[in-house]
Design an enzyme around this catalytic site. Structure first.
Site, PDB file in Angstrom:
ATOM      1  N   GLY A   1     -89.331  25.838  10.390  1.00  0.00           N
ATOM      2  CA  GLY A   1     -90.352  26.822   9.348  1.00  0.00           C
ATOM      3  C   GLY A   1     -91.583  27.229   9.959  1.00  0.00           C
TER       4      GLY A   1
ATOM      5  N   ASP B   1     -85.250  39.371  13.766  1.00  0.00           N
ATOM      6  CA  ASP B   1     -85.217  37.781  14.260  1.00  0.00           C
ATOM      7  C   ASP B   1     -84.045  37.731  15.192  1.00  0.00           C
ATOM      8  OD1 ASP B   1     -87.419  37.392  12.890  1.00  0.00           O
ATOM      9  OD2 ASP B   1     -86.494  35.915  11.619  1.00  0.00           O
TER      10      ASP B   1
ATOM     11  N   SER C   1     -88.352  32.039  13.832  1.00  0.00           N
ATOM     12  CA  SER C   1     -87.012  32.618  13.926  1.00  0.00           C
ATOM     13  C   SER C   1     -86.085  31.261  14.342  1.00  0.00           C
ATOM     14  CB  SER C   1     -87.029  33.611  14.722  1.00  0.00           C
ATOM     15  OG  SER C   1     -87.732  34.788  14.150  1.00  0.00           O
ATOM     16  N   SER C   2     -86.486  30.430  14.087  1.00  0.00           N
ATOM     17  CA  SER C   2     -85.618  29.044  14.368  1.00  0.00           C
ATOM     18  C   SER C   2     -84.105  29.131  13.933  1.00  0.00           C
ATOM     19  CB  SER C   2     -86.277  27.611  13.920  1.00  0.00           C
ATOM     20  OG  SER C   2     -86.206  27.592  12.517  1.00  0.00           O
TER      21      SER C   2
ATOM     22  N   TYR D   1     -88.599  39.126  -1.712  1.00  0.00           N
ATOM     23  CA  TYR D   1     -88.126  39.992  -0.666  1.00  0.00           C
ATOM     24  C   TYR D   1     -87.267  41.009  -1.202  1.00  0.00           C
ATOM     25  CZ  TYR D   1     -85.962  41.168   3.708  1.00  0.00           C
ATOM     26  OH  TYR D   1     -85.448  41.994   4.950  1.00  0.00           O
TER      27      TYR D   1
END
Length: 293
Positions: free
Chosen positions: A82, A132, A86-87, A183
């Protein structure tokens, strides 16, 4: 144009028989209990973090013998959850790399990234773009990655001289997610703007990437839609200018372009939690979008 940082996700695994897939995490923030699922056509999303692995397995099933897989795996990552680094993409690309290694598959990095993006769309309910996953799959140490988001998605490695530049990554503690309404709304508005530009006499404009600011101003559309499109078109221009500035070692110019990017993101795109800060105090450092190898 993201770039590689010194963070990574590692998976240790062994191939099994049948369709039993078991995975456990030793990463902070993830439930450490082992998770088990079937690696076959019955695979569906669940309600935990393993969707980022399940979805990748689902994308690779057509490439696997018998359209099935089995493994035991343990994952650990030092990519903060978080934190805007880009985990999730890191975990997806690590899972894809694991499957490719176990089953001796050769998949081009761009195709790997697209499969991981499809995982986000179908198993994680996240309508993300390709950045990502592309930086996770295609990164090279000491380089930024210029990505053209039009198929076939060409990329270009742009050197960042590590002896000249120090990159500081700051955690704003502002959380964001792409699965809400904002988004999709922005995506819809940008598509509407591209359609309006086509209707104004420019049939070659399939995406805002194909358009110019002059074409935008000559097209009829609502004010809000125009603002969203102005950000998208100008952001593409700034990214290409930043590439040239990096190649010329003009780091002050790169920093100025990022300041302009932040302001456009806040004022034109009006992204939720867009930065409302003045980074001029950073001087000629290079604040650019970040990801990881």
């Amino acid at each position: 144009m993201p770039f590689a940082i010194e963070r990574c996700t590692v998976i240790a695994a062994r191939r099994g028989t049948g369709t039993r897939c078991a995975i456990v995490s030793a990463s902070d923030g993830l439930d450490p209990r082992p998770r088990v699922f079937a690696g076959d056509a019955s695979l569906v999303p669940c309600d935990d973090w393993t969707n980022y692995v399940r979805g990748v397995v689902a994308q690779y099933l057509p490439s696997l013998p018998g359209r099935a897989c089995a493994f035991e795996a343990a994952v650990v990552s030092d990519v903060p959850l978080g934190g805007g680094l880009s985990s999730s993409a890191s975990l997806e690309v690590a899972a894809a790399t694991m499957l490719e290694a176990m089953y001796s598959l050769t998949v081009p990095p761009t195709e790997k990234a697209l499969r991981c993006q499809k995982c986000e769309h179908t198993f994680c309910d996240t309508p993300c773009g390709i950045m990502d996953q592309f930086i996770s799959a295609c990164a090279k140490q000491g380089h930024a990655l210029l990505i053209d988001c039009r198929a076939p998605y060409p990329t270009e490695l742009v050197p960042i001289p590590t002896g000249d530049v120090t990159v500081v990554i700051a955690n704003s503690n502002v959380k964001h997610k792409l699965s809400g309404s904002e988004y999709p709304d922005r995506v819809r508005q940008c598509k509407e703007a591209a359609a309006a530009i086509r209707a104004s006499g420019h049939p070659g404009v399939r995406f805002l990437r194909d358009a110019s600011l002059e074409q935008l101003e000559g097209a009829a559309m609502p004010t809000t839609t125009r603002k969203r499109a102005r950000h998208g078109i100008s952001e593409d221009m700034r990214t290409l200018q930043a590439k040239e500035a990096l190649l010329a070692a003009d780091y002050a110019r790169v920093g100025q372009l990022m300041l302009e990017s932040h302001r456009s993101l806040r004022d034109e795109y009006q992204a939720p939690a867009a930065p409302d800060v003045d980074l001029a105090c950073l001087g000629p450092a290079v604040p650019v979008k970040t990801s990881h190898p």
